[in-house]
Design an enzyme around this catalytic site. Structure first.
Site, PDB file in Angstrom:
ATOM      1  N   CYS A  13       0.722  -1.328   0.029  1.00 32.10           N
ATOM      2  CA  CYS A  13       0.178  -0.057   0.175  1.00 32.10           C
ATOM      3  C   CYS A  13       0.732   1.387  -0.033  1.00 32.10           C
ATOM      4  O   CYS A  13       2.056   1.133   1.185  1.00 32.10           O
ATOM      5  CB  CYS A  13      -0.799  -0.205   1.264  1.00 32.10           C
ATOM      6  SG  CYS A  13      -2.193  -1.624   1.360  1.00 32.10           S
ATOM      7  N   SER A 114      -9.616  -4.636   6.337  1.00 26.66           N
ATOM      8  CA  SER A 114      -9.052  -3.344   5.913  1.00 26.66           C
ATOM      9  C   SER A 114      -9.733  -3.104   4.464  1.00 26.66           C
ATOM     10  O   SER A 114      -9.413  -3.037   3.250  1.00 26.66           O
ATOM     11  CB  SER A 114      -7.922  -2.287   5.733  1.00 26.66           C
ATOM     12  OG  SER A 114      -7.404  -3.022   6.465  1.00 26.66           O
ATOM     13  N   CYS A 265       3.210   2.148  22.024  1.00 22.99           N
ATOM     14  CA  CYS A 265       1.638   2.170  20.498  1.00 22.99           C
ATOM     15  C   CYS A 265       3.103   1.676  20.010  1.00 22.99           C
ATOM     16  O   CYS A 265       4.299   2.143  19.286  1.00 22.99           O
ATOM     17  CB  CYS A 265       2.142   3.922  20.898  1.00 22.99           C
ATOM     18  SG  CYS A 265       0.794   4.502  19.118  1.00 22.99           S
ATOM     19  N   ASP A 266       1.944   1.488  18.410  1.00 19.78           N
ATOM     20  CA  ASP A 266       2.300   1.148  17.183  1.00 19.78           C
ATOM     21  C   ASP A 266       2.577   1.854  16.609  1.00 19.78           C
ATOM     22  O   ASP A 266       3.715   1.649  15.330  1.00 19.78           O
ATOM     23  CB  ASP A 266       1.691  -0.193  16.822  1.00 19.78           C
ATOM     24  CG  ASP A 266       0.276   0.504  16.472  1.00 19.78           C
ATOM     25  OD1 ASP A 266       0.102   1.236  16.804  1.00 19.78           O
ATOM     26  OD2 ASP A 266       0.780   0.258  15.200  1.00 19.78           O
ATOM     27  N   CYS A 306      -5.042  25.876  22.850  1.00 23.09           N
ATOM     28  CA  CYS A 306      -6.495  24.143  23.599  1.00 23.09           C
ATOM     29  C   CYS A 306      -6.455  24.442  24.635  1.00 23.09           C
ATOM     30  O   CYS A 306      -8.306  24.506  24.713  1.00 23.09           O
ATOM     31  CB  CYS A 306      -5.200  23.312  23.567  1.00 23.09           C
ATOM     32  SG  CYS A 306      -5.168  22.204  22.800  1.00 23.09           S
TER      33      CYS A 306
END
Length: 358
Positions: A13, A114, A265-266, A306
């Site tokens: 991809c 996906s 975290c990936d 913020c």
């Protein structure tokens, strides 16, 4: 999250980020069942009552049916009778046949498939090494999984091509029988700190979320489950959201790579955030590792703009990956403001109706 084969994949991809971050220290691209067994034996008997284990990649089904059968046996060996374990698999669908569909159904695995929309949109970026599109195989996988009663979540990466057609996408997925949908904004940064060409703009993302919400509310409430909307409902009901990037801190989850390394975290698989290895018996406590605590807390370090925003308690500053390298501000801030402005009043009404009904 377990990455049984690392970045090994049968697609190429164009927008894939993981091929550039997966650890390359192991020539053997497979988490061995022996190592997995040791991991479960030291973790499950002392683990919490509710556990979610997800499998991603690369393409996790390349580990093979036999590997997953061994995995399920290991889980049965070490899980306590009082434990509720939720299993999830994210796949591109190319390996899925009837045997896979039956196995996933038998073990109650939730499948994220996906798929980026109809064939022209899906095949624009999701091609194999020979440049051929994958749509037909993915749609076949969807039909096999749905036929076997597997809960299938359409995982849609919103890119510069499909983000322009929210109503067309939504209608397509409904016609294919998907009840669960997740739309993930595609954003990858160049070395100069600018979005890559396939990334979506804040304006396009805001329009997409608003148009999708208008198509969903109120006629599909309770029938079609869109993760953005589910998460917002949960937060408004005081139950905590289901999207990590809308929380004030990163969730205490761990990512296990194919060679045993552990990260928080990936999306941040780098030496800076390496926590250790599953070969260390203490790995299950690494959600309290100083590096992980630092990573989780830095999400709450938001720009001054913020502080005056009425939506910061809902968006939590968004995903750290989506923050502009120059300003620290979430690039999708305008999109979320537009979406919350349209959806919040009606979602608050819906939460009131649901709570009254309870």
């Amino acid at each position: 999250m377990i990455k049984p084969v690392g970045d090994l994949c049968n697609l190429r991809c164009a927008y894939c980020y993981y091929r550039n971050v997966s650890p390359a220290s192991s020539a053997e691209k497979l988490l061995s069942l022996e190592r997995l067994d040791r991991m479960f034996s030291g973790w499950l008997p002392k683990g919490p009552g509710q556990i979610t284990i997800s499998f991603q990649g690369g393409e996790p089904t390349l580990a093979g049916l036999q590997w997953f059968e061994g995995l399920f046996k290991a889980l049965d060996r070490y899980r306590r009778t009082d434990q509720q374990i939720t299993l999830a698999l994210q796949t591109n669908g190319l390996q899925i046949d009837r045997d896979w569909a039956k196995l996933l159904s038998t073990h109650g695995v939730l499948v994220g498939l996906s798929i980026d929309g109809p064939e022209p949109l899906h095949d624009h970026y999701r091609r194999n090494a020979q440049g051929k599109g994958s749509f037909k195989k993915v749609l076949r996988a969807a039909k096999l999984l749905l036929h076997e009663g597997v809960q299938v979540n359409a995982i849609v990466l919103l890119n510069d091509r499909n983000v322009t057609d929210p109503l067309g996408l939504y209608g397509f997925f409904k016609r294919q029988g998907f009840q669960w949908m997740q739309f993930i904004p595609c954003l990858e940064w160049t070395g100069q700190g600018t979005p890559k060409p396939f990334s979506i703009t804040p304006k396009a993302y805001g329009t997409f979320l608003v148009d999708l919400f208008e198509a969903w509310y109120p006629q599909d409430v309770g029938r079609i489950f869109v993760r953005h909307f589910e998460s917002l409902l949960l937060k408004l009901a005081g139950l905590g959201g289901s999207l990590c990037y809308f929380e004030p801190h990163c969730h205490p989850g761990l990512t296990v790579e194919h060679e045993g390394s552990v990260y928080g975290c990936d999306h941040f698989v780098t030496e800076k955030w390496l926590l250790g290895s599953i070969d260390d018996p203490q790995w299950v406590h690494w959600d309290s590792h100083p590096r992980y605590v630092q990573f989780a807390k830095q999400k709450a370090q938001l720009p001054d703009s913020c502080a005056s925003c009425s939506y910061v308690g809902i968006c939590g500053g968004g995903c750290q990956k989506h923050r502009d390298p120059q300003t620290g501000r979430n690039i999708f801030c305008p999109a979320y403001k537009r979406f919350f402005g349209v959806s919040l009043p009606r979602m608050q009404t819906l939460v009131g109706q649901l709570q009254t009904g309870l």
